[in-house]
Design a protein around this motif. Structure first.
Motif, mmCIF file in Angstrom:
data_model
loop_
_atom_site.group_PDB
_atom_site.id
_atom_site.type_symbol
_atom_site.label_atom_id
_atom_site.label_comp_id
_atom_site.label_asym_id
_atom_site.label_seq_id
_atom_site.Cartn_x
_atom_site.Cartn_y
_atom_site.Cartn_z
ATOM 1 N N SER A 94 17.478 105.636 -56.396
ATOM 2 C CA SER A 94 16.661 105.707 -55.184
ATOM 3 C C SER A 94 17.216 106.733 -54.223
ATOM 4 N N THR A 95 16.330 107.435 -53.550
ATOM 5 C CA THR A 95 16.750 108.350 -52.485
ATOM 6 C C THR A 95 16.268 107.840 -51.127
ATOM 7 N N ALA A 96 15.785 106.592 -51.110
ATOM 8 C CA ALA A 96 15.241 106.042 -49.864
ATOM 9 C C ALA A 96 16.350 105.864 -48.828
ATOM 10 N N PRO A 97 16.088 106.198 -47.577
ATOM 11 C CA PRO A 97 17.101 106.026 -46.526
ATOM 12 C C PRO A 97 17.324 104.553 -46.189
ATOM 13 N N ASP A 98 18.418 104.288 -45.459
ATOM 14 C CA ASP A 98 18.797 102.909 -45.143
ATOM 15 C C ASP A 98 17.714 102.159 -44.375
ATOM 16 N N ASN A 99 17.006 102.861 -43.481
ATOM 17 C CA ASN A 99 15.994 102.137 -42.691
ATOM 18 C C ASN A 99 14.866 101.603 -43.580
ATOM 19 N N VAL A 100 14.607 102.282 -44.693
ATOM 20 C CA VAL A 100 13.594 101.812 -45.645
ATOM 21 C C VAL A 100 14.112 100.587 -46.405
ATOM 22 N N ARG A 101 15.398 100.623 -46.770
ATOM 23 C CA ARG A 101 15.992 99.477 -47.478
ATOM 24 C C ARG A 101 15.974 98.232 -46.600
ATOM 25 N N GLN A 102 16.174 98.434 -45.297
ATOM 26 C CA GLN A 102 16.146 97.284 -44.383
ATOM 27 C C GLN A 102 14.758 96.652 -44.326
ATOM 28 N N LEU A 103 13.761 97.403 -44.727
ATOM 29 C CA LEU A 103 12.391 96.869 -44.737
ATOM 30 C C LEU A 103 12.044 96.229 -46.075
ATOM 31 N N GLY A 104 12.996 96.198 -46.979
ATOM 32 C CA GLY A 104 12.780 95.496 -48.250
ATOM 33 C C GLY A 104 12.368 96.389 -49.397
ATOM 34 N N PHE A 105 12.467 97.706 -49.191
ATOM 35 C CA PHE A 105 12.093 98.641 -50.261
ATOM 36 C C PHE A 105 13.242 99.600 -50.534
ATOM 37 N N GLY B 30 12.874 83.607 -54.475
ATOM 38 C CA GLY B 30 13.477 83.900 -53.176
ATOM 39 C C GLY B 30 14.062 85.292 -53.181
ATOM 40 N N SER B 31 13.665 86.127 -52.212
ATOM 41 C CA SER B 31 14.210 87.491 -52.160
ATOM 42 C C SER B 31 13.945 88.120 -50.797
ATOM 43 N N ASP B 32 14.898 88.948 -50.370
ATOM 44 C CA ASP B 32 14.669 89.759 -49.173
ATOM 45 C C ASP B 32 14.280 91.180 -49.576
ATOM 46 N N MET B 33 14.244 91.431 -50.879
ATOM 47 C CA MET B 33 13.952 92.777 -51.372
ATOM 48 C C MET B 33 12.560 92.776 -52.010
ATOM 49 N N MET B 34 11.604 93.347 -51.306
ATOM 50 C CA MET B 34 10.232 93.326 -51.820
ATOM 51 C C MET B 34 10.099 94.157 -53.104
ATOM 52 N N SER B 35 10.920 95.209 -53.215
ATOM 53 C CA SER B 35 10.917 96.003 -54.454
ATOM 54 C C SER B 35 11.173 95.115 -55.666
ATOM 55 N N ASP B 36 12.133 94.203 -55.520
ATOM 56 C CA ASP B 36 12.479 93.321 -56.636
ATOM 57 C C ASP B 36 11.383 92.293 -56.897
ATOM 58 N N LEU B 51 13.197 88.203 -44.752
ATOM 59 C CA LEU B 51 12.730 89.505 -44.262
ATOM 60 C C LEU B 51 11.446 89.292 -43.462
ATOM 61 N N VAL B 52 11.353 89.949 -42.331
ATOM 62 C CA VAL B 52 10.165 89.765 -41.493
ATOM 63 C C VAL B 52 9.539 91.119 -41.179
ATOM 64 N N ASN B 53 8.560 91.508 -41.945
ATOM 65 C CA ASN B 53 7.711 92.654 -41.608
ATOM 66 C C ASN B 53 6.406 92.524 -42.413
ATOM 67 N N PRO B 54 5.376 93.274 -42.020
ATOM 68 C CA PRO B 54 4.063 93.065 -42.659
ATOM 69 C C PRO B 54 4.076 93.259 -44.172
ATOM 70 N N GLN B 55 5.045 94.029 -44.671
ATOM 71 C CA GLN B 55 5.078 94.280 -46.115
ATOM 72 C C GLN B 55 5.418 93.022 -46.923
ATOM 73 N N VAL B 56 6.015 92.026 -46.265
ATOM 74 C CA VAL B 56 6.274 90.759 -46.959
ATOM 75 C C VAL B 56 4.925 90.087 -47.280
ATOM 76 N N VAL B 57 4.020 90.102 -46.309
ATOM 77 C CA VAL B 57 2.696 89.508 -46.532
ATOM 78 C C VAL B 57 1.907 90.356 -47.540
ATOM 79 N N ARG B 58 2.014 91.682 -47.405
ATOM 80 C CA ARG B 58 1.320 92.572 -48.353
ATOM 81 C C ARG B 58 1.810 92.332 -49.787
ATOM 82 N N THR B 59 3.129 92.209 -49.930
ATOM 83 C CA THR B 59 3.697 91.985 -51.268
ATOM 84 C C THR B 59 3.156 90.678 -51.852
ATOM 85 N N ALA B 60 3.148 89.628 -51.027
ATOM 86 C CA ALA B 60 2.624 88.339 -51.489
ATOM 87 C C ALA B 60 1.155 88.476 -51.879
#
Lengths: 140, 116
Positions: A94-105, B30-36, B51-60
């Motif tokens: 991954s080349t995603a920056p840390d702020n993206v990882r904090q968002l779960g990606f 259970g995960s905080d990593m939506m990629s996973d 994890l709290v952001n709209p992408q959690v709902v989108r992922t679901a």
């Protein structure tokens, strides 16, 4: 059913809106009565692609063509491009920056996951010009 | 297990989706990593996340999940709640940590998926 074409513009700045196009595509396929497995495969692949457009591509466009036999998707951006596509396809790279990882990606699963959920995947990328990903999911 | 039982076991607050709370679910992750979640999860109906952001709902939404449990006292904002309501997804919030939440649900019969 006639061929149905959908077009979406994806913003490169608003991460909170990422996924809106995927959501609309998913609802369209549901209304058209496609099998659940096909809908989910398309939804996940397009969503991963849409996230990539926002994270890496600076925004872009998504075009979808829907026929009874096949759903074709083209995701295109004019971002920095991918220098090494084979490397980018490796799980965990991954080349995603840390702020993206904090968002779960940014776990390095996006491109491999798109491949996993589609029947055909072609990546065309040129450094400095952008990336186009062409996908097909066949209705079996 | 009914979603209402999950609420009870985790001593959780119902944030939205009351009309679906008696629906049955059989699996969770259970995960905080939506990629996973997008890469490894298969048929799980419940997502536990801190994890709290709209992408959690989108992922679901993309994964056809029925319920999201926010652990560690995390609270979704209004936009997330609105998105969940539009998508018929139940949101619960518990003060318990991820490990404890997953453990309690597993002990009470909710299963994980089949893995990779």
């Amino acid at each position: 059913m006639e061929l149905l074409s959908l077009h979406y513009d994806v913003s490169g700045t608003d991460f909170t809106c990422a996924g809106e196009a995927s959501s609309k595509i998913k609802r369209n396929l549901k209304e058209l009565g496609f099998p659940t497995s096909v809908i989910r495969n398309v939804a996940i692949a397009v969503y991963e692609g849409e996230i990539n457009l926002v994270i890496h591509g600076g925004g872009g466009v998504i075009d979808v063509e829907i026929s009874p036999e096949c759903i074709s998707i083209v995701l295109a951006d004019q971002g920095p491009g991918i220098p090494d596509v084979a490397l980018a396809m490796q799980e965990g790279y991954s080349t995603a920056p840390d702020n993206v990882r904090q968002l779960g990606f940014g776990a390095g699963m996006g491109l491999p996951n798109i491949k996993k959920y589609t029947d055909e995947m072609i990546i065309e990328s040129e450094v400095g010009k952008g990336t186009t990903i062409k996908l097909k999911v066949f209705v079996k | 297990m009914k979603i209402s039982e999950i609420k009870s076991i985790l001593n959780a607050e119902l944030i939205c989706g009351e009309e679906f709370i008696e629906n049955e679910v059989h699996t969770a992750c259970g995960s905080d990593m939506m990629s996973d979640v997008l890469a490894y999860v298969k048929e799980q109906a419940v997502l536990l996340s801190g994890l709290v952001n709209p992408q959690v709902v989108r992922t679901a939404e993309m994964m056809d999940m029925k319920c999201i449990v926010f652990v560690r006292g995390k609270q979704p904002d209004e936009d997330m709640i609105e998105l969940a309501v539009e998508r018929d997804i139940v949101l619960l919030g518990t003060k318990l940590e991820m490990f404890t939440s997953c453990g309690l649900l597993y002990k009470n019969g909710l299963k994980g998926g089949s893995g990779i």
